[in-house]
Design a protein around this motif. Structure first.
Motif, PDB file in Angstrom:
ATOM      1  N   LYS A 245       9.846  19.282 -79.927  1.00  0.00           N
ATOM      2  CA  LYS A 245      11.148  18.884 -79.397  1.00  0.00           C
ATOM      3  C   LYS A 245      11.482  19.607 -78.088  1.00  0.00           C
ATOM      4  CE  LYS A 245      13.409  22.045 -82.632  1.00  0.00           C
ATOM      5  NZ  LYS A 245      14.257  22.071 -83.829  1.00  0.00           N
TER       6      LYS A 245
ATOM      7  N   CYS B 256       6.993  10.721 -75.306  1.00  0.00           N
ATOM      8  CA  CYS B 256       8.436  10.705 -75.243  1.00  0.00           C
ATOM      9  C   CYS B 256       8.934  10.487 -73.829  1.00  0.00           C
ATOM     10  CB  CYS B 256       9.008  12.020 -75.778  1.00  0.00           C
ATOM     11  SG  CYS B 256       8.552  13.429 -74.746  1.00  0.00           S
TER      12      CYS B 256
ATOM     13  N   TYR C  99      14.920   9.323 -73.644  1.00  0.00           N
ATOM     14  CA  TYR C  99      15.591   8.684 -74.772  1.00  0.00           C
ATOM     15  C   TYR C  99      14.620   8.115 -75.802  1.00  0.00           C
ATOM     16  CZ  TYR C  99      19.564   8.955 -71.627  1.00  0.00           C
ATOM     17  OH  TYR C  99      20.534   9.412 -70.785  1.00  0.00           O
TER      18      TYR C  99
ATOM     19  N   PHE D 230      11.137   8.588 -78.419  1.00  0.00           N
ATOM     20  CA  PHE D 230      10.180   9.441 -79.147  1.00  0.00           C
ATOM     21  C   PHE D 230       9.220   8.512 -79.897  1.00  0.00           C
ATOM     22  CE2 PHE D 230       8.808  11.671 -82.981  1.00  0.00           C
ATOM     23  CZ  PHE D 230       8.408  12.896 -82.470  1.00  0.00           C
TER      24      PHE D 230
ATOM     25  N   ALA E 261      20.623   6.216 -83.429  1.00  0.00           N
ATOM     26  CA  ALA E 261      19.213   6.119 -83.033  1.00  0.00           C
ATOM     27  C   ALA E 261      18.663   4.775 -83.496  1.00  0.00           C
ATOM     28  CB  ALA E 261      18.411   7.254 -83.660  1.00  0.00           C
TER      29      ALA E 261
ATOM     30  N   VAL F 146      11.333   6.013 -81.812  1.00  0.00           N
ATOM     31  CA  VAL F 146      12.733   6.310 -82.102  1.00  0.00           C
ATOM     32  C   VAL F 146      13.460   6.491 -80.767  1.00  0.00           C
ATOM     33  CG1 VAL F 146      14.341   7.847 -83.285  1.00  0.00           C
ATOM     34  CG2 VAL F 146      12.050   7.480 -84.221  1.00  0.00           C
ATOM     35  N   ARG F 147      14.470   5.657 -80.530  1.00  0.00           N
ATOM     36  CA  ARG F 147      15.245   5.731 -79.293  1.00  0.00           C
ATOM     37  C   ARG F 147      16.614   6.342 -79.579  1.00  0.00           C
ATOM     38  NH1 ARG F 147      13.183   2.763 -75.137  1.00  0.00           N
ATOM     39  NH2 ARG F 147      11.522   1.282 -75.686  1.00  0.00           N
TER      40      ARG F 147
ATOM     41  N   LYS G 164      18.749  13.196 -77.730  1.00  0.00           N
ATOM     42  CA  LYS G 164      17.905  14.241 -78.319  1.00  0.00           C
ATOM     43  C   LYS G 164      18.341  14.582 -79.746  1.00  0.00           C
ATOM     44  CE  LYS G 164      16.852  19.139 -77.950  1.00  0.00           C
ATOM     45  NZ  LYS G 164      17.146  20.401 -77.236  1.00  0.00           N
TER      46      LYS G 164
ATOM     47  N   ARG H 149      17.665  11.662 -82.120  1.00  0.00           N
ATOM     48  CA  ARG H 149      16.237  11.518 -82.441  1.00  0.00           C
ATOM     49  C   ARG H 149      15.790  12.556 -83.473  1.00  0.00           C
ATOM     50  NH1 ARG H 149      15.417  11.553 -76.806  1.00  0.00           N
ATOM     51  NH2 ARG H 149      14.284  13.516 -77.064  1.00  0.00           N
TER      52      ARG H 149
END
Length: 453
Positions: A14, A34, A37, A39, A71, A89-90, A93, A96
């Motif tokens: 992350k 990533c 926005y 992942f 998300a 996954v949008r 931070k 997500r």
């Protein structure tokens, strides 16, 4: 859960994710990609099956991600290469991170509303054969028409099937898959199935053992092998320290039992084997000792006639003394020593001559009846189970025999060996009358050393 490390890898990244602004392209396609926005995470086959086999489950995951912070989840098919797939996954931070954490939870342990899972024990040989097959071979061999609704995993000695629970049919799918698996194993001859001679259920040959005559017993925590072992633990001493077949009584090799017993039962078996060996050895030594002692006694009796007149005369006098002072029970108080008659009942006795008191077990003297009663309850040679004042006629008889034996041993051990043994012979009739074993009174030195230990 082989997919969990991949999910965790994404979570551990992350810091890098937060630093990405326009995308992160890496050579290792097993790492997440990533943007500010976005992942993206590749999945192993099990979580991919969960997502891809149930629209309701995927809808549940999307709603969960939206609830966790707006998300969004999307499927990525062949995104990293042919046959490689995952999810994206949008969101912000924080959104997500929360969504991916929830994904890991539900993909590791999917709710029973969407999937059911069951395992079945198999021999390690069969599991290894199945595990070596490709995914397409597994589909053809085991899953068949259920390939899109069920997933197969293997461990060391079991097969695990996870099935989509659409219309609550997951249990039915798993049952039919297990039936097909059993049929395939028999058809291919990869293993042999036999009936347990005890419970009569059918088992894989590796799930138990057979005796030399072919009687098969199932193993495992609650298997018939464990039950058979537990039932025989107490009598192993009479079975040559071994477990025997319950049907034909053929001995079963102890080492072959180990893989089929729980740790608790195996430890109990080992303990019983040790106890049995000790008891057998003690019995053997005791028998050898008794035999050798009897031989010594017979030798002495045969030689008794050749003993000197002085030894015989001394033995007769000592035997008379023992008859008067020991075989005839007396009040233990020094100034009394009055003989007393046979009795039964309370063992706290009052002498009819001196009116003092004593214990009928050990013959310790007391000035008062209370002292005698208190002692009888605590006497180390009290013959009752509950320390009672009262004894049955048989218990009185046993107590008096033991008392006479103790006093005779104390009397005889001060004498020379030949005199002691000669005195025992002179007392033979009295000893027989009172039920005293004469062999316990002879002295032949260290007889035990003559017996191999």
């Amino acid at each position: 859960g082989a997919y969990v490390p991949a999910l965790q890898k994404g979570l551990d990244s992350k810091a890098s994710i937060s630093q990405c602004s326009s995308g992160w392209n890496v050579d290792d396609h097993n790492l997440p990609k990533c943007s500010e926005y976005l992942f993206e995470l590749p999945l192993d086959s099990k979580p991919w099956f969960l997502i891809n086999s149930s629209n309701k489950f995927f809808k549940f995951l999307r709603e969960m991600a939206m609830k966790e912070g707006l998300a969004q989840i999307e499927i990525r098919n062949n995104h990293w290469g042919e046959g490689e797939y995952g999810i994206a996954v949008r969101g912000s931070k924080d959104a997500r991170e929360r969504a991916v954490g929830e994904l890991a939870t539900y993909l590791f342990d999917p709710p029973s509303d969407f999937f059911v899972q069951q395992s079945k024990a198999l021999s390690s040989r069969v599991v290894k054969l199945l595990d070596e097959k490709t995914q397409s071979e597994i589909h053809d061999t085991i899953l068949g028409r259920f390939a899109s609704h069920a997933f197969v995993e293997f461990s060391k000695d079991e097969i695990i099937i996870c099935a989509s629970n659409q219309s609550r049919r997951g249990d039915q799918i798993i049952c039919q898959v297990f039936e097909k698996l059993s049929f395939w194993i028999k058809q291919e001859g990869h293993d042999k199935f036999v009936d347990c001679s005890c419970c009569f259920d059918s088992f894989n040959l590796d799930q138990g053992l057979a005796c030399k005559k072919g009687h098969f017993y199932c193993g495992g925590k609650d298997g018939c092998i464990g039950a058979m072992v537990k039932e025989q633990l107490q009598r192993m001493q009479h079975q040559d320290d071994a477990i025997a077949c319950s049907i034909c009584h053929e001995t079963i090799d102890t080492r072959s039992l180990a893989p089929h017993l729980s740790n608790e039962t195996w430890l109990a078996l080992e303990e019983a084997r040790i106890d049995s060996k000790v008891k057998l050895r003690v019995e053997k030594l005791s028998h050898e000792f008794d035999k050798r002692l009897d031989e010594k006694i017979q030798e002495f009796i045969q030689e008794y006639g050749s003993l000197s007149g002085m030894v015989k005369h001394q033995a007769k006098q000592l035997a008379k003394q023992a008859q008067d002072d020991i075989m005839n029970l007396k009040c233990p108080h020094p100034l009394c020593k009055a003989p007393y008659a046979e009795f039964d009942g309370c063992m706290a006795i009052q002498c009819g001559t001196c009116k003092k008191h004593f214990c009928g077990y050990c013959h310790d003297g007391f000035e008062t009846g209370g002292g005698a009663h208190d002692h009888v309850r605590q006497c180390l040679v009290n013959e009752t189970n509950n320390g009672s004042y009262y004894a049955t006629p048989e218990q009185v008889k046993v107590a008096q025999r033991k008392h006479r034996t103790r006093e005779l041993k104390k009397f005889l051990q001060t004498l020379k060996k030949d005199v002691q043994n000669a005195t025992v012979i002179e007392l033979e009739e009295d000893l027989a009358f009172h039920g005293i074993e004469k062999a316990a009174l002879f002295e032949f030195g260290n007889l035990q050393r003559e017996i191999e230990i």
